[in-house]
Design a protein around this motif. Structure first.
Motif, PDB file in Angstrom:
ATOM      1  N   ASN A 166       0.754  -1.134   0.073  1.00 61.60           N
ATOM      2  CA  ASN A 166      -0.030  -0.142  -0.098  1.00 61.60           C
ATOM      3  C   ASN A 166       0.889   1.112  -0.225  1.00 61.60           C
ATOM      4  O   ASN A 166       1.914   1.286   0.645  1.00 61.60           O
ATOM      5  CB  ASN A 166      -0.820  -0.015   1.184  1.00 61.60           C
ATOM      6  CG  ASN A 166      -1.807  -1.346   1.347  1.00 61.60           C
ATOM      7  OD1 ASN A 166      -2.839  -1.297   0.639  1.00 61.60           O
ATOM      8  ND2 ASN A 166      -1.458  -2.347   2.162  1.00 61.60           N
ATOM      9  N   GLN A 202     -12.083   5.503  -5.061  1.00 62.13           N
ATOM     10  CA  GLN A 202     -11.170   5.453  -3.739  1.00 62.13           C
ATOM     11  C   GLN A 202     -12.135   4.823  -2.403  1.00 62.13           C
ATOM     12  O   GLN A 202     -13.088   5.466  -2.315  1.00 62.13           O
ATOM     13  CB  GLN A 202     -10.568   6.689  -3.299  1.00 62.13           C
ATOM     14  CG  GLN A 202      -9.719   6.363  -1.962  1.00 62.13           C
ATOM     15  CD  GLN A 202      -8.477   5.312  -2.252  1.00 62.13           C
ATOM     16  OE1 GLN A 202      -7.523   5.607  -2.981  1.00 62.13           O
ATOM     17  NE2 GLN A 202      -8.547   4.302  -1.515  1.00 62.13           N
ATOM     18  N   ASP A 203     -11.745   3.582  -2.304  1.00 60.19           N
ATOM     19  CA  ASP A 203     -12.479   2.958  -1.120  1.00 60.19           C
ATOM     20  C   ASP A 203     -12.161   3.817   0.081  1.00 60.19           C
ATOM     21  O   ASP A 203     -10.971   4.086   0.614  1.00 60.19           O
ATOM     22  CB  ASP A 203     -12.047   1.490  -1.085  1.00 60.19           C
ATOM     23  CG  ASP A 203     -12.826   0.605  -0.203  1.00 60.19           C
ATOM     24  OD1 ASP A 203     -13.592   1.280   0.877  1.00 60.19           O
ATOM     25  OD2 ASP A 203     -12.781  -0.386   0.012  1.00 60.19           O
ATOM     26  N   GLY A 204     -13.309   4.141   0.760  1.00 60.43           N
ATOM     27  CA  GLY A 204     -13.235   5.128   1.892  1.00 60.43           C
ATOM     28  C   GLY A 204     -12.679   4.347   3.138  1.00 60.43           C
ATOM     29  O   GLY A 204     -11.839   4.872   3.873  1.00 60.43           O
ATOM     30  N   ARG A 205     -12.982   2.938   3.288  1.00 62.06           N
ATOM     31  CA  ARG A 205     -12.459   2.074   4.153  1.00 62.06           C
ATOM     32  C   ARG A 205     -10.889   2.054   4.007  1.00 62.06           C
ATOM     33  O   ARG A 205     -10.082   2.351   5.044  1.00 62.06           O
ATOM     34  CB  ARG A 205     -13.003   0.755   4.348  1.00 62.06           C
ATOM     35  CG  ARG A 205     -14.435   0.731   4.566  1.00 62.06           C
ATOM     36  CD  ARG A 205     -14.978  -0.622   4.377  1.00 62.06           C
ATOM     37  NE  ARG A 205     -14.763  -0.933   2.862  1.00 62.06           N
ATOM     38  CZ  ARG A 205     -15.162  -2.033   2.340  1.00 62.06           C
ATOM     39  NH1 ARG A 205     -15.981  -3.032   3.186  1.00 62.06           N
ATOM     40  NH2 ARG A 205     -15.150  -2.301   1.086  1.00 62.06           N
ATOM     41  N   ARG A 206     -10.280   1.857   2.850  1.00 62.34           N
ATOM     42  CA  ARG A 206      -8.897   1.935   2.639  1.00 62.34           C
ATOM     43  C   ARG A 206      -8.150   3.202   2.842  1.00 62.34           C
ATOM     44  O   ARG A 206      -7.315   3.591   3.323  1.00 62.34           O
ATOM     45  CB  ARG A 206      -8.561   1.482   1.366  1.00 62.34           C
ATOM     46  CG  ARG A 206      -9.102   0.258   0.630  1.00 62.34           C
ATOM     47  CD  ARG A 206      -8.509  -0.992   1.286  1.00 62.34           C
ATOM     48  NE  ARG A 206      -7.203  -1.037   0.859  1.00 62.34           N
ATOM     49  CZ  ARG A 206      -6.044  -1.782   1.208  1.00 62.34           C
ATOM     50  NH1 ARG A 206      -6.244  -2.566   2.239  1.00 62.34           N
ATOM     51  NH2 ARG A 206      -4.881  -1.919   0.634  1.00 62.34           N
ATOM     52  N   ARG A 208      -8.678   5.063   5.327  1.00 60.65           N
ATOM     53  CA  ARG A 208      -8.355   5.530   6.668  1.00 60.65           C
ATOM     54  C   ARG A 208      -6.885   5.346   6.943  1.00 60.65           C
ATOM     55  O   ARG A 208      -6.529   6.009   7.816  1.00 60.65           O
ATOM     56  CB  ARG A 208      -9.276   4.481   7.563  1.00 60.65           C
ATOM     57  CG  ARG A 208     -10.686   4.538   7.478  1.00 60.65           C
ATOM     58  CD  ARG A 208     -11.397   3.268   8.284  1.00 60.65           C
ATOM     59  NE  ARG A 208     -12.888   3.538   8.034  1.00 60.65           N
ATOM     60  CZ  ARG A 208     -13.604   2.529   8.592  1.00 60.65           C
ATOM     61  NH1 ARG A 208     -12.914   1.342   9.204  1.00 60.65           N
ATOM     62  NH2 ARG A 208     -14.824   2.470   8.257  1.00 60.65           N
ATOM     63  N   ARG A 209      -6.358   4.716   6.193  1.00 61.71           N
ATOM     64  CA  ARG A 209      -4.882   4.855   6.146  1.00 61.71           C
ATOM     65  C   ARG A 209      -4.183   6.164   6.186  1.00 61.71           C
ATOM     66  O   ARG A 209      -2.963   6.324   6.673  1.00 61.71           O
ATOM     67  CB  ARG A 209      -4.291   3.765   5.267  1.00 61.71           C
ATOM     68  CG  ARG A 209      -4.699   2.246   5.487  1.00 61.71           C
ATOM     69  CD  ARG A 209      -4.116   1.187   4.436  1.00 61.71           C
ATOM     70  NE  ARG A 209      -4.694  -0.034   4.538  1.00 61.71           N
ATOM     71  CZ  ARG A 209      -3.848  -1.110   5.111  1.00 61.71           C
ATOM     72  NH1 ARG A 209      -2.786  -0.739   5.433  1.00 61.71           N
ATOM     73  NH2 ARG A 209      -4.420  -2.257   4.980  1.00 61.71           N
TER      74      ARG A 209
END
Length: 256
Positions: A166, A202-206, A208-209
Motif C-alpha cells: 500500500n 477510492q475505497d473509503g475504508r482503505r 483510513r490509512r
C-alpha cells in the motif's frame, strides 16, 4: 549527529575506500575516510560553505573531492540499501504500508535538474517511507515536474526488493492512470480525491490509512534539521542527492 560513534562507523566503514598513497611518495599524507565523513557531516548539519570547515577537520578541498567521489560511485546509496535491508530482516522496517510525498528546496547554485516554480527555482526531494517513518527511497528532481509523473522514478531508488503493498499519498497522487500502473506492479495507491474529480474510485475504508500519512511529514521535518538541505547550493545533482542520502543514513543508524 555531527560525528559518528565507533559502533556506527564499524557498521559502514567497509564501503568507504581509503586513499592508497605509497609511504615513500612525497607530498601530503592520505586522509582517513572517517575524518572526511565527520567533516561532511559538519557541513550537512551546519549548512556552511566548504571553505568554512574548521581547522580540526581535514582541508576542505580534500573533503569536497572525496565527497564527490562517493556521490559519483553511489557509495552512500549502497550504504542506505544495506542498512534498510538489515533493519527489514530484524523486523524494524515494515514496507507493507508506505507513504510518499515531496518537499521543495530552493536552488541558488545553478546546475542541472532545477525547475522554475511560483516559489522560484528549485528542486523536489521525493521520499517513500515505511510505517515507522524510515526512508526506503529518496531522490531529487526538478521542481517543475508534477509529483504523479515522479512516482515510477522513485522506485528506481527503492532500497528493498519487495515493493510496498500500500502506497499512501495526498491529493497530488490522485490519478487513475497511476493507480492502474501501480496495480500491475502489485502496489495499491491510496490517495484522497481532488475536489474537481467526478468519478469516485477510492475505497473509503482503505482511505483510513491516510490518517497516518504524518509519518512522511515527520521524515521531512527531520531533514529540515540538516541546514545544508534547506537550499541546494551544489552545482551537481549527485552532490545534493548525496547530502540527502547521508542525512537518511544518520536516521537509519539511530535504529541500531
Amino acid at each position: 549527529m555531527q560525528r559518528l560513534s565507533d559502533e556506527h562507523w564499524e557498521r559502514i566503514r567497509e564501503y568507504f575506500p581509503e586513499e592508497n598513497i605509497p609511504d615513500g611518495r612525497p607530498g601530503r599524507k592520505p586522509v582517513p575516510a572517517r575524518q572526511v565523513l565527520d567533516a561532511v557531516l559538519w557541513i550537512l548539519n551546519t549548512g556552511a560553505q566548504w571553505h568554512m570547515l574548521p581547522q580540526c577537520y581535514p582541508n576542505y578541498k580534500t573533503v569536497h573531492r572525496r565527497f564527490q567521489q562517493w556521490c559519483e560511485r553511489e557509495i552512500l546509496r549502497e550504504i542506505l540499501a544495506k542498512l534498510a535491508n538489515e533493519l527489514r530482516d530484524r523486523g524494524d522496517i515494515d514496507e507493507s504500508e508506505c507513504y510518499i510525498d515531496a518537499t521543495f528546496a530552493s536552488a541558488k547554485g545553478g546546475g542541472a535538474e532545477i525547475g522554475p516554480t511560483r516559489r522560484g527555482k528549485g528542486v523536489k526531494i521525493l521520499a517513500i517511507v515505511d510505517r515507522h517513518g524510515l526512508p526506503l527511497s529518496v531522490s531529487t528532481h526538478a521542481a517543475n515536474h508534477h509529483e504523479v509523473t515522479l512516482v515510477q522514478l522513485s522506485f528506481d531508488f527503492y532500497m528493498l526488493e519487495a515493493k510496498p503493498q500500500n502506497l499512501i499519498g495526498d491529493k497530488a497522487y490522485d490519478s487513475d492512470r497511476l493507480d492502474d500502473e501501480l496495480k500491475q506492479q502489485g502496489v495499491e495507491m491510496i490517495a484522497p480525491h481532488r475536489s474537481n474529480r467526478h468519478l469516485k474510485t477510492q475505497d473509503g475504508r482503505r482511505l483510513r490509512r491516510y490518517g497516518r500519512r504524518w509519518m512522511v511529514e515527520r521524515y521531512f521535518a527531520w531533514l529540515q534539521w540538516k541546514r545544508r538541505l534547506l537550499v541546494r547550493w551544489e552545482y551537481y545533482t549527485s552532490n545534493f542527492l548525496g547530502f540527502v542520502e547521508l542525512a537518511s543514513i544518520t536516521m537509519l543508524l539511530k535504529r541500531f
